[in-house]
Design an enzyme around this catalytic site. Structure first.
Site, PDB file in Angstrom:
ATOM      1  N   LEU A 108      -1.829   8.010 -23.856  1.00 19.44           N
ATOM      2  CA  LEU A 108      -1.978   6.628 -23.403  1.00 19.44           C
ATOM      3  C   LEU A 108      -3.215   6.614 -22.514  1.00 19.44           C
ATOM      4  O   LEU A 108      -3.393   7.512 -21.686  1.00 19.44           O
ATOM      5  CB  LEU A 108      -0.759   6.171 -22.596  1.00 19.44           C
ATOM      6  N   ASP A 109      -4.079   5.616 -22.667  1.00 22.48           N
ATOM      7  CA  ASP A 109      -5.285   5.596 -21.849  1.00 22.48           C
ATOM      8  C   ASP A 109      -4.943   5.267 -20.400  1.00 22.48           C
ATOM      9  O   ASP A 109      -3.813   4.910 -20.069  1.00 22.48           O
ATOM     10  CB  ASP A 109      -6.338   4.653 -22.430  1.00 22.48           C
ATOM     11  N   LYS A 110      -5.934   5.389 -19.535  1.00 25.54           N
ATOM     12  CA  LYS A 110      -5.711   5.258 -18.098  1.00 25.54           C
ATOM     13  C   LYS A 110      -5.081   3.932 -17.720  1.00 25.54           C
ATOM     14  O   LYS A 110      -4.201   3.868 -16.851  1.00 25.54           O
ATOM     15  CB  LYS A 110      -7.050   5.428 -17.362  1.00 25.54           C
ATOM     16  N   SER A 112      -3.163   2.015 -19.559  1.00 28.59           N
ATOM     17  CA  SER A 112      -1.908   1.729 -20.257  1.00 28.59           C
ATOM     18  C   SER A 112      -0.716   2.373 -19.555  1.00 28.59           C
ATOM     19  O   SER A 112      -0.857   3.339 -18.810  1.00 28.59           O
ATOM     20  CB  SER A 112      -1.991   2.206 -21.706  1.00 28.59           C
ATOM     21  N   ARG A 196      -6.206  -2.486 -28.023  1.00 30.24           N
ATOM     22  CA  ARG A 196      -7.278  -3.134 -27.257  1.00 30.24           C
ATOM     23  C   ARG A 196      -8.445  -3.522 -28.160  1.00 30.24           C
ATOM     24  O   ARG A 196      -9.020  -4.604 -28.035  1.00 30.24           O
ATOM     25  CB  ARG A 196      -7.752  -2.211 -26.128  1.00 30.24           C
TER      26      ARG A 196
END
Length: 245
Positions: A108-110, A112, A196
């Site tokens: 999961l990106d930062k 999220s 996104r």
């Protein structure tokens, strides 16, 4: 006769769930690993699984017990063991827990939030994270518009972005306010920043993005930054969902 399959020494250590491949390479280079009684310092030294005795720090190679856990990842943490920029990582959530080496299942990106799985079972992890075999992932996404039915249908139809076809398996309106709304978006694959990028193609800005389920496994009421181990039924359900034997 089938050809003999060989793998690099560092890869073997990683596959056994001992540590990451990067850490395994460090241990090999440091002279902490022996093969058939001889110290080997080459991380790519060829190994035939099951035919050679591997020892780490003088101890026989015995894989640790398999662990599978779920973390409710908070916003602001990066999904990596070490960050070159010195940012906090998801492993901060495990401080003091005394867990063995675990790797995230996907990312999961930062910005999220939500469900992030961890395990030392590399084969199970690969099946869950593989876009071709893994279970669906469900997200609740807050956006800066109130999309109509045509927009939701367009998200499912998909769009070309930088040479990639991006689409949602399903997109539904959960609730709406005066200026923004929450959507439930289901993906059957997990490309980098897929939601996104998909929404940006329709000039929709993401305000929050939370992964709430992987397959039939739901995040539920697990508090933010907290984790819990999966039970045997949950592990088996994801294994079956991913088509793993």
């Amino acid at each position: 006769m089938s050809p003999v399959v060989r793998h690099g020494l560092a890869r073997i250590l990683s596959k056994q769930g001992i540590c990451s491949r990067t850490e395994a390479a460090r241990r090999v280079l440091a002279g902490r690993v022996s093969v058939d009684g001889r110290v080997v310092r080459d991380p790519e030294y060829p190994i035939v699984p099951g035919r050679q005795q591997i020892r780490v720090d003088g101890c026989d190679l015995e894989p640790p017990a398999r662990i599978y856990l779920m973390l409710n990842k908070p916003r602001g943490l990066v999904t990596t063991v070490r960050d070159e920029q010195g940012r906090d990582t998801v492993y901060r959530c495990f401080d003091g827990a005394g867990l063995p080496w675990l790797a995230p299942v996907g990312r999961l990106d930062k910005a999220s939030e939500g469900m992030l799985l961890f395990t030392n079972d590399t084969a199970w992890s690969a099946r869950i994270a593989d876009p071709a075999t893994g279970p669906d992932k469900t997200y609740h996404v807050q956006v800066d518009i109130i999309p109509d039915a045509a927009t939701l249908a367009a998200l499912e139809e998909g769009v070309e972005v930088d040479g990639e076809r991006l689409s949602a398996r399903s997109a539904a309106l959960l609730r709406a306010g005066d200026k923004n709304a929450w959507l439930e978006i289901v993906l059957d694959e997990g490309r980098n920043r897929q939601i996104r990028r998909l929404l940006a193609a329709f000039d929709i800005r993401v305000l929050r993005l939370i992964r709430v389920a992987i397959g039939t496994l739901a995040l539920g009421d697990l508090p933010k930054s907290q984790w819990r181990c999966l039970d045997a039924n949950e592990v088996a359900a994801l294994r079956e969902r991913s088509g793993e034997e």
